[in-house]
Design a protein around this motif. Structure first.
Motif, mmCIF file in Angstrom:
data_model
loop_
_atom_site.group_PDB
_atom_site.id
_atom_site.type_symbol
_atom_site.label_atom_id
_atom_site.label_comp_id
_atom_site.label_asym_id
_atom_site.label_seq_id
_atom_site.Cartn_x
_atom_site.Cartn_y
_atom_site.Cartn_z
ATOM 1 N N ASP A 39 -5.895 -16.098 3.705
ATOM 2 C CA ASP A 39 -5.322 -17.147 2.870
ATOM 3 C C ASP A 39 -4.915 -16.610 1.499
ATOM 4 N N THR A 40 -4.272 -15.437 1.523
ATOM 5 C CA THR A 40 -3.776 -14.824 0.285
ATOM 6 C C THR A 40 -2.691 -13.816 0.622
ATOM 7 N N ARG A 41 -1.881 -13.509 -0.348
ATOM 8 C CA ARG A 41 -0.831 -12.509 -0.176
ATOM 9 C C ARG A 41 -1.437 -11.113 -0.292
ATOM 10 N N ILE A 42 -0.992 -10.209 0.562
ATOM 11 C CA ILE A 42 -1.455 -8.825 0.534
ATOM 12 C C ILE A 42 -0.310 -7.953 0.023
ATOM 13 N N ASP A 43 -0.605 -7.109 -0.932
ATOM 14 C CA ASP A 43 0.395 -6.203 -1.478
ATOM 15 C C ASP A 43 0.937 -5.307 -0.362
ATOM 16 N N PRO A 44 2.261 -5.287 -0.157
ATOM 17 C CA PRO A 44 2.832 -4.478 0.925
ATOM 18 C C PRO A 44 2.455 -2.997 0.848
ATOM 19 N N LYS A 45 2.432 -2.438 -0.356
ATOM 20 C CA LYS A 45 2.096 -1.015 -0.503
ATOM 21 C C LYS A 45 0.675 -0.747 -0.009
ATOM 22 N N SER A 46 -0.231 -1.625 -0.352
ATOM 23 C CA SER A 46 -1.621 -1.486 0.085
ATOM 24 C C SER A 46 -1.737 -1.654 1.599
ATOM 25 N N PHE A 47 -1.041 -2.670 2.133
ATOM 26 C CA PHE A 47 -1.098 -2.940 3.564
ATOM 27 C C PHE A 47 -0.541 -1.779 4.378
ATOM 28 N N TYR A 48 0.660 -1.344 4.035
ATOM 29 C CA TYR A 48 1.278 -0.266 4.805
ATOM 30 C C TYR A 48 0.577 1.069 4.571
ATOM 31 N N GLY A 49 -0.071 1.211 3.419
ATOM 32 C CA GLY A 49 -0.899 2.397 3.176
ATOM 33 C C GLY A 49 -2.087 2.440 4.131
ATOM 34 N N ALA A 50 -2.681 1.272 4.374
ATOM 35 C CA ALA A 50 -3.802 1.190 5.329
ATOM 36 C C ALA A 50 -3.322 1.537 6.734
ATOM 37 N N LEU A 51 -2.144 1.016 7.117
ATOM 38 C CA LEU A 51 -1.600 1.345 8.439
ATOM 39 C C LEU A 51 -1.336 2.838 8.570
ATOM 40 N N GLU A 52 -0.778 3.426 7.531
ATOM 41 C CA GLU A 52 -0.481 4.862 7.571
ATOM 42 C C GLU A 52 -1.759 5.685 7.702
ATOM 43 N N ALA A 53 -2.787 5.317 6.951
ATOM 44 C CA ALA A 53 -4.064 6.035 7.035
ATOM 45 C C ALA A 53 -4.667 5.920 8.427
ATOM 46 N N MET A 54 -4.569 4.744 9.032
ATOM 47 C CA MET A 54 -5.115 4.546 10.371
ATOM 48 C C MET A 54 -4.305 5.314 11.414
ATOM 49 N N GLU A 55 -3.004 5.394 11.191
ATOM 50 C CA GLU A 55 -2.169 6.173 12.102
ATOM 51 C C GLU A 55 -2.486 7.664 11.964
ATOM 52 N N ASP A 56 -2.625 8.130 10.731
ATOM 53 C CA ASP A 56 -2.974 9.539 10.484
ATOM 54 C C ASP A 56 -4.313 9.905 11.113
ATOM 55 N N ALA A 57 -5.238 8.940 11.136
ATOM 56 C CA ALA A 57 -6.566 9.173 11.712
ATOM 57 C C ALA A 57 -6.561 9.072 13.232
ATOM 58 N N GLY A 58 -5.446 8.600 13.803
ATOM 59 C CA GLY A 58 -5.344 8.515 15.254
ATOM 60 C C GLY A 58 -5.868 7.231 15.871
ATOM 61 N N PHE A 59 -6.032 6.187 15.050
ATOM 62 C CA PHE A 59 -6.583 4.936 15.559
ATOM 63 C C PHE A 59 -5.519 3.911 15.932
ATOM 64 N N ILE A 60 -4.322 4.055 15.390
ATOM 65 C CA ILE A 60 -3.201 3.215 15.788
ATOM 66 C C ILE A 60 -1.974 4.096 15.974
ATOM 67 N N THR A 61 -1.001 3.586 16.711
ATOM 68 C CA THR A 61 0.274 4.278 16.856
ATOM 69 C C THR A 61 1.381 3.351 16.369
ATOM 70 N N LYS A 62 2.473 3.974 15.985
ATOM 71 C CA LYS A 62 3.632 3.226 15.500
ATOM 72 C C LYS A 62 4.849 3.688 16.288
ATOM 73 N N ARG A 63 5.677 2.724 16.677
ATOM 74 C CA ARG A 63 6.946 3.071 17.298
ATOM 75 C C ARG A 63 8.013 2.179 16.679
ATOM 76 N N THR A 64 9.234 2.671 16.669
ATOM 77 C CA THR A 64 10.334 1.923 16.087
ATOM 78 C C THR A 64 11.142 1.271 17.195
ATOM 79 N N GLU A 65 11.396 -0.022 17.019
ATOM 80 C CA GLU A 65 12.234 -0.771 17.948
ATOM 81 C C GLU A 65 13.273 -1.493 17.101
ATOM 82 N N GLY A 66 14.507 -1.014 17.149
ATOM 83 C CA GLY A 66 15.536 -1.573 16.278
ATOM 84 C C GLY A 66 15.187 -1.274 14.839
#
Length: 95
Positions: A39-66
């Motif tokens: 129930d609050t806005r999350i700073d995009p830089k912080s959010f995508y930084g968390a995703l990047e760290a998790m991807e770097d650690a091998g816990f999530i994957t990212k793929r581009t679609e369009g």
């Protein structure tokens, strides 16, 4: 426990990805669901930084679609998430 699980936001991201109907979510949809949960806005830089760290650690994957980037849990991410919930379940039994 690895450092990534110390962050509630990262754990919640994993929960949302695990619950995704087709096993993946766009970054924007993931962010929106997390913001609705908190129930609050999350700073995009912080959010995508968390995703990047998790991807770097091998816990999530990212793929581009369009123009969208889609994220999903890896087997390692799912295993860590299950370990976390088992730890929580054990703690609740002791209470």
């Amino acid at each position: 426990m690895s450092k990534w699980l110390r962050s509630g936001r990262r754990r919640d991201i994993c929960v949302l990805l695990a619950a995704a109907e087709d096993g993946e979510l766009t970054g924007q949809r993931l962010k929106t669901r997390l913001e609705n949960r908190y129930d609050t806005r999350i700073d995009p830089k912080s959010f995508y930084g968390a995703l990047e760290a998790m991807e770097d650690a091998g816990f999530i994957t990212k793929r581009t679609e369009g123009i969208a980037e889609k994220y999903s849990l890896t087997d390692a991410g799912e295993a860590r998430l299950r370990e976390q919930f088992e730890w929580m379940r054990e703690g609740l039994r002791e209470a």
